[in-house]
Design an enzyme around this catalytic site. Structure first.
Site, PDB file in Angstrom:
ATOM      1  CD  GLU A 116     -75.069  52.422 -93.871  1.00  0.00           C
ATOM      2  OE1 GLU A 116     -74.201  52.074 -94.686  1.00  0.00           O
ATOM      3  OE2 GLU A 116     -74.921  53.398 -93.096  1.00  0.00           O
ATOM      4  NE  ARG A 121     -69.796  47.256 -96.179  1.00  0.00           N
ATOM      5  CZ  ARG A 121     -69.118  47.650 -95.112  1.00  0.00           C
ATOM      6  NH1 ARG A 121     -68.352  46.780 -94.463  1.00  0.00           N
ATOM      7  NH2 ARG A 121     -69.199  48.895 -94.679  1.00  0.00           N
ATOM      8  CB  THR A 140     -71.811  49.539 -99.095  1.00  0.00           C
ATOM      9  OG1 THR A 140     -71.652  49.527 -97.677  1.00  0.00           O
ATOM     10  CG2 THR A 140     -70.421  49.380 -99.707  1.00  0.00           C
ATOM     11  CE  LYS A 170     -70.177  55.988 -94.900  1.00  0.00           C
ATOM     12  NZ  LYS A 170     -70.688  54.688 -95.406  1.00  0.00           N
TER      13      LYS A 170
END
Length: 212
Positions: free
Chosen positions: A39, A43, A67, A127
């Site tokens: 993953e 960011r 994210t 998640k």
């Protein structure tokens, strides 16, 4: 998404990549440690570029974008080659954007109400974020009763020290974590150490499969 998590078990590395020239070496180190699913978190300014480079060089890996907190990021991730998407939370707009982009989606949840919202959109792989040690373990145990058939990927607080505590839970498919490829080791280009951390995580998880 369930098949992605099954392939990721025991751990889905959560990668923060600031320099594209490190991305390929990092992916190679993780692959050498037995990791098949990554993953790349969005960011950093060059995260999508790094994701695209990994996908091009390592077609055998499953590479997702994490994210995702804005709706437009789903299409951006898909266009960069992401094979799945991950968010730290779940909203109606994010769920709609995920459906529009057509990629497997792992929405984040923390409360029963958030689980119910994700279920309304048809998501059964979720998640759990943040995974705060014993508190999250207790929550996952309590979720097992009312939320049958739901599989979780706890992230944000999972380490080598509590990895097995989470993996022992029947409703945990895998865990997500940054400890496999910490920023300090990536910057130091300590690829052998990163490979070893991946190997150790897999060995720990393998101990659960050995009859007592």
């Amino acid at each position: 998404m369930e098949q992605v998590l099954q392939r990721a078990r025991p751990v889905l590395p959560v990668l923060v990549i600031e320099e594209v020239d490190l991305a390929l070496d990092l992916a190679a180190a993780l692959q050498a440690g037995g990791i098949e699913v990554l993953e790349v978190t969005l960011r950093t300014p060059r995260a999508l570029e790094a994701l695209q480079a990994i996908r091009r060089q390592f077609p055998e890996l499953l590479v997702g974008a994490g994210t995702l907190i804005h709706t437009e990021q789903f299409a951006e991730a898909r266009d960069a080659g992401a094979q799945f998407c991950v968010s730290p939370g779940c909203t109606e707009r994010l769920a709609a954007a995920a459906e529009d982009c057509g990629l497997p989606y792992l929405p984040g949840v923390m409360t029963p109400s958030e689980v119910l919202l994700a279920l309304e959109y048809g998501y059964r792989s979720l998640k759990l974020f943040p995974a705060n040690g014993t508190t999250s373990v207790k929550m996952l145990k309590s979720f097992k009763g009312p939320f049958t058939g739901i599989r979780f990927c706890p992230t944000g607080g999972v380490t080598a020290d509590n990895l097995l505590t989470f993996l022992r839970l029947p409703n945990v498919a895998c865990v997500g974590g940054t400890w496999i490829a910490p920023h300090s080791l990536v910057r130091a280009r300590a690829w052998d150490q990163i490979s070893q951390l991946a190997v150790e995580a897999r060995q720990l998880a393998g101990s659960l499969e050995v009859p007592a």
